[in-house]
Write a protein that holds these residues in place. Structure first.
Motif, PDB file in Angstrom:
ATOM      1  N   UNK B  21      35.925  48.078  37.647  1.00 18.05           N
ATOM      2  CA  UNK B  21      35.118  48.191  36.430  1.00 18.05           C
ATOM      3  C   UNK B  21      34.077  49.296  36.565  1.00 18.05           C
ATOM      4  N   UNK B  22      33.442  49.375  37.720  1.00 13.96           N
ATOM      5  CA  UNK B  22      32.489  50.466  37.943  1.00 13.96           C
ATOM      6  C   UNK B  22      33.195  51.811  37.827  1.00 13.96           C
ATOM      7  N   UNK B  23      34.400  51.886  38.380  1.00 16.60           N
ATOM      8  CA  UNK B  23      35.170  53.132  38.328  1.00 16.60           C
ATOM      9  C   UNK B  23      35.496  53.529  36.890  1.00 16.60           C
ATOM     10  N   UNK B  24      35.578  52.525  36.024  1.00 15.29           N
ATOM     11  CA  UNK B  24      35.861  52.815  34.611  1.00 15.29           C
ATOM     12  C   UNK B  24      34.589  53.077  33.814  1.00 15.29           C
ATOM     13  N   UNK B  25      33.455  53.158  34.496  1.00 21.63           N
ATOM     14  CA  UNK B  25      32.217  53.524  33.812  1.00 21.63           C
ATOM     15  C   UNK B  25      31.407  52.354  33.280  1.00 21.63           C
ATOM     16  N   UNK B  26      31.781  51.142  33.666  1.00 26.88           N
ATOM     17  CA  UNK B  26      31.000  49.988  33.223  1.00 26.88           C
ATOM     18  C   UNK B  26      29.736  49.830  34.062  1.00 26.88           C
ATOM     19  N   UNK B  27      28.625  49.483  33.422  1.00 26.51           N
ATOM     20  CA  UNK B  27      27.505  48.868  34.116  1.00 26.51           C
ATOM     21  C   UNK B  27      27.885  47.405  34.291  1.00 26.51           C
ATOM     22  N   UNK B  28      27.923  46.940  35.510  1.00 22.36           N
ATOM     23  CA  UNK B  28      28.421  45.601  35.780  1.00 22.36           C
ATOM     24  C   UNK B  28      27.289  44.645  36.142  1.00 22.36           C
ATOM     25  N   UNK B  29      27.244  43.510  35.460  1.00 23.42           N
ATOM     26  CA  UNK B  29      26.326  42.434  35.828  1.00 23.42           C
ATOM     27  C   UNK B  29      27.183  41.267  36.296  1.00 23.42           C
ATOM     28  N   UNK B  30      27.078  40.958  37.580  1.00 26.00           N
ATOM     29  CA  UNK B  30      27.952  39.968  38.206  1.00 26.00           C
ATOM     30  C   UNK B  30      27.241  38.620  38.247  1.00 26.00           C
ATOM     31  N   UNK B  31      27.846  37.602  37.639  1.00 27.32           N
ATOM     32  CA  UNK B  31      27.273  36.257  37.673  1.00 27.32           C
ATOM     33  C   UNK B  31      27.982  35.410  38.716  1.00 27.32           C
ATOM     34  N   UNK B  32      27.176  34.620  39.405  1.00 25.59           N
ATOM     35  CA  UNK B  32      27.726  33.752  40.434  1.00 25.59           C
ATOM     36  C   UNK B  32      26.794  32.561  40.576  1.00 25.59           C
ATOM     37  N   UNK B  33      27.343  31.445  41.079  1.00 24.20           N
ATOM     38  CA  UNK B  33      26.509  30.267  41.262  1.00 24.20           C
ATOM     39  C   UNK B  33      25.373  30.542  42.243  1.00 24.20           C
ATOM     40  N   UNK B  34      25.692  31.321  43.269  1.00 31.43           N
ATOM     41  CA  UNK B  34      24.684  31.600  44.289  1.00 31.43           C
ATOM     42  C   UNK B  34      24.460  33.103  44.384  1.00 31.43           C
ATOM     43  N   UNK B  35      23.338  33.495  44.904  1.00 22.86           N
ATOM     44  CA  UNK B  35      23.049  34.912  45.113  1.00 22.86           C
ATOM     45  C   UNK B  35      24.048  35.466  46.123  1.00 22.86           C
ATOM     46  N   UNK B  36      24.665  36.540  45.782  1.00 24.90           N
ATOM     47  CA  UNK B  36      25.583  37.176  46.707  1.00 24.90           C
ATOM     48  C   UNK B  36      25.345  38.673  46.662  1.00 24.90           C
ATOM     49  N   UNK B  37      25.884  39.360  47.603  1.00 25.51           N
ATOM     50  CA  UNK B  37      25.849  40.816  47.531  1.00 25.51           C
ATOM     51  C   UNK B  37      27.159  41.330  48.111  1.00 25.51           C
ATOM     52  N   UNK B  38      28.242  40.858  47.516  1.00 27.11           N
ATOM     53  CA  UNK B  38      29.560  41.213  48.019  1.00 27.11           C
ATOM     54  C   UNK B  38      29.899  42.669  47.718  1.00 27.11           C
ATOM     55  N   UNK B  39      29.261  43.190  46.698  1.00 23.90           N
ATOM     56  CA  UNK B  39      29.594  44.537  46.287  1.00 23.90           C
ATOM     57  C   UNK B  39      28.298  45.295  46.075  1.00 23.90           C
ATOM     58  N   UNK B  40      28.077  46.303  46.868  1.00 20.21           N
ATOM     59  CA  UNK B  40      26.847  47.080  46.726  1.00 20.21           C
ATOM     60  C   UNK B  40      26.866  47.860  45.423  1.00 20.21           C
ATOM     61  N   UNK B  41      25.710  48.095  44.899  1.00 23.30           N
ATOM     62  CA  UNK B  41      25.613  48.842  43.650  1.00 23.30           C
ATOM     63  C   UNK B  41      25.857  47.992  42.424  1.00 23.30           C
ATOM     64  N   UNK B  42      26.078  46.688  42.632  1.00 20.63           N
ATOM     65  CA  UNK B  42      26.292  45.793  41.492  1.00 20.63           C
ATOM     66  C   UNK B  42      25.074  44.894  41.334  1.00 20.63           C
ATOM     67  N   UNK B  43      24.685  44.679  40.089  1.00 17.31           N
ATOM     68  CA  UNK B  43      23.578  43.774  39.790  1.00 17.31           C
ATOM     69  C   UNK B  43      24.100  42.340  39.809  1.00 17.31           C
ATOM     70  N   UNK B  44      23.570  41.507  40.701  1.00 20.21           N
ATOM     71  CA  UNK B  44      24.014  40.112  40.778  1.00 20.21           C
ATOM     72  C   UNK B  44      22.969  39.199  40.166  1.00 20.21           C
ATOM     73  N   UNK B  45      23.422  38.187  39.475  1.00 20.15           N
ATOM     74  CA  UNK B  45      22.517  37.166  38.964  1.00 20.15           C
ATOM     75  C   UNK B  45      23.083  35.798  39.279  1.00 20.15           C
ATOM     76  N   UNK B  46      22.241  34.936  39.810  1.00 23.88           N
ATOM     77  CA  UNK B  46      22.662  33.567  40.104  1.00 23.88           C
ATOM     78  C   UNK B  46      22.413  32.714  38.871  1.00 23.88           C
ATOM     79  N   UNK B  47      23.460  32.049  38.381  1.00 32.56           N
ATOM     80  CA  UNK B  47      23.279  31.152  37.234  1.00 32.56           C
ATOM     81  C   UNK B  47      24.350  30.061  37.286  1.00 32.56           C
ATOM     82  N   UNK B  48      23.924  28.853  36.941  1.00 32.03           N
ATOM     83  CA  UNK B  48      24.865  27.744  36.813  1.00 32.03           C
ATOM     84  C   UNK B  48      25.358  27.735  35.369  1.00 32.03           C
ATOM     85  N   UNK B  49      26.604  28.146  35.161  1.00 30.80           N
ATOM     86  CA  UNK B  49      27.127  28.266  33.795  1.00 30.80           C
ATOM     87  C   UNK B  49      27.266  26.912  33.103  1.00 30.80           C
TER      88      UNK B  49
END
Lengths: 303, 303
Positions: B21-49
């Protein structure tokens, strides 16, 4: 002890179901968005069912054995395609889970004849469940999930499809209520051509069917209607006649209703498995509707 | 600016979709239950959906144009009939509403081949959508509501059905991961007879299909698979061969899988409308899977 939670208890069908349930020996806990006291001797609780935590707290406190879920957002003219239908699917799934998790055993949920394919006259067991509207799709999806969840969680479950309901307490914008008000106020009212045939059932009989369903253990889908169709035009002219008026109801060219020319229920399962039968004749039902509006001076209820 | 929210971004498919997605020019906001940093350069947010209000706050802040909804509860062995499936339908409906209400324009949601009728070998456009499991029914109901809501709210929408996925990041209990671990640890592992034919696709190619879907405007349903079936037995023996082992994988009598003998996707729409094609050969995919487990010393990730 049979302890029943009724959602939408202040609504059109809900208010008519409280007495029949009490008569059947249920302890009734009536849920409504606002505090009401429409029925004495009933425990009322105000809760916003779209609030998951508040809903769960109620079910934790009430410890109900039975659930009759009637609540939905059905704002006249808007609800067919309103995005709020999704909120009600979500809220319904949550409250079913909450009810079951707190010991619930038997649930009855209100469906709609709009789950059926309306591209042709309908509806019976041969009619496909192929809704066109967002409202119909939402109820239909809920029906499928409810049945699957009930099976996997050993919850006794029935689904009651409502067809066309009239009587005291109907929202003022809906056709029978609007005409009853117009007759009370002697104000001419313009209707569609009225040739569409519908299965109108007095609200007390719809409520009686739900009470019977909740009090039994029959599972699956039940269509709630009289089994007889009447042209809307004939219904409204009869209402005018019972009101002792003439020339108030005026018919136009277009049918504003959704659906095919004829929508009539097949209440065979209700009759054969529950022994249910309508108790109120059309004339009695229309007279009570007129009397209700007369007593209120035609004033609609706050929503 | 294309600003995409990814739910389940820390999950199996989710982690592989961030780079494409980044390669396709998207600004990516990654949601996850817990804070992670699996991918550098991505904005992560922890949220319980499953928390409606917290989810709405995130969408209000993020102001996303695009949504890729991958999150679901898929605990191996349990998710087929878990009541949590209902919670995820409810959560999905709420987050779709929230995304749209805060200006979202294009949403892609992950479906499953378990939406199809599995009483016979499948699946293509002639196969009825007639799921048997609560998981399949839940995804199927969400699909119908998502499509109806998208139409009524002018949201651009696509549904990507996932078939059988393997690769780095798979949960340790699942079959390919379990065998890769066993091979790494040289511990014999007992499998089913393995004669069932499935459409296995490398997780990077599944993620690539989702990235392509999100970046396009094609609407409706897309089956995500290679289009080619392989007997599970052959896949696992090939994995053993790539690992340079023998005698580790042992086949038994029963197929523990749900479904018919053959489940193979028809990815024709993906190919013809999006020009998508798998980029990773089976051997490459198996080698990467083995390498991932080797690097971890066979340790499963915390869930």
């Amino acid at each position: 002890v049979k302890r029943a939670v009724i959602t939408g208890a202040g609504g059109f069908i809900g208010r008519h179901v409280l007495s029949p349930l009490s008569a059947r020996g249920f302890e009734v806990v009536a849920l409504s968005r606002s505090e009401r006291a429409l029925s004495e001797g009933t425990e009322w609780r105000a809760v916003d069912l779209l609030d998951a935590e508040a809903t769960d707290r109620v079910f934790a406190q009430v410890q109900a054995t039975h659930l009759l879920h009637l609540a939905w957002d059905t704002k006249p003219g808007e609800y067919w395609e309103a995005p709020e239908n999704l909120d009600w699917v979500a809220a319904s799934l949550r409250l079913l889970r909450s009810f079951r998790d707190h010991g619930g055993r038997r649930a009855v949920v209100a469906g709609t004849c709009a789950e059926y394919d309306w591209t042709e006259d309908c509806c019976d067991e041969r009619t496909p469940l192929r809704p066109a509207s967002l409202y119909g799709k939402s109820k239909n999806a809920l029906r499928e999930l409810f049945a699957a969840y009930a099976r996997s969680s050993a919850l006794s479950a029935a689904w009651g499809r409502v067809f066309f309901t009239y009587g005291p307490g109907e929202r003022a914008e809906r056709i029978v209520a609007a005409v009853a008000r117009a007759l009370d106020q002697e104000t001419p009212i313009q209707c569609s051509h009225g040739l569409q045939v519908r299965d109108f059932l007095y609200v007390g009989d719809v409520a009686g069917a739900f009470a019977s369903l909740l009090d039994g253990d029959a599972e699956g889908e039940f269509d709630i209607g009289s089994g007889r169709g009447i042209a809307l035009r004939d219904l409204l002219l009869r209402l005018e006649e019972r009101a002792g008026r003439s020339g108030i109801v005026r018919f136009g060219d277009a049918a504003e209703d959704r659906g095919p020319m004829k929508i009539v229920a097949d209440p065979d399962r209700l009759r054969s498995e529950l022994g249910w039968t309508p108790l109120t004749s059309l004339d009695e039902g229309l007279d009570r509707t007129l009397a209700w509006w007369r007593e209120r001076g035609g004033a609609p209820e706050p929503q």
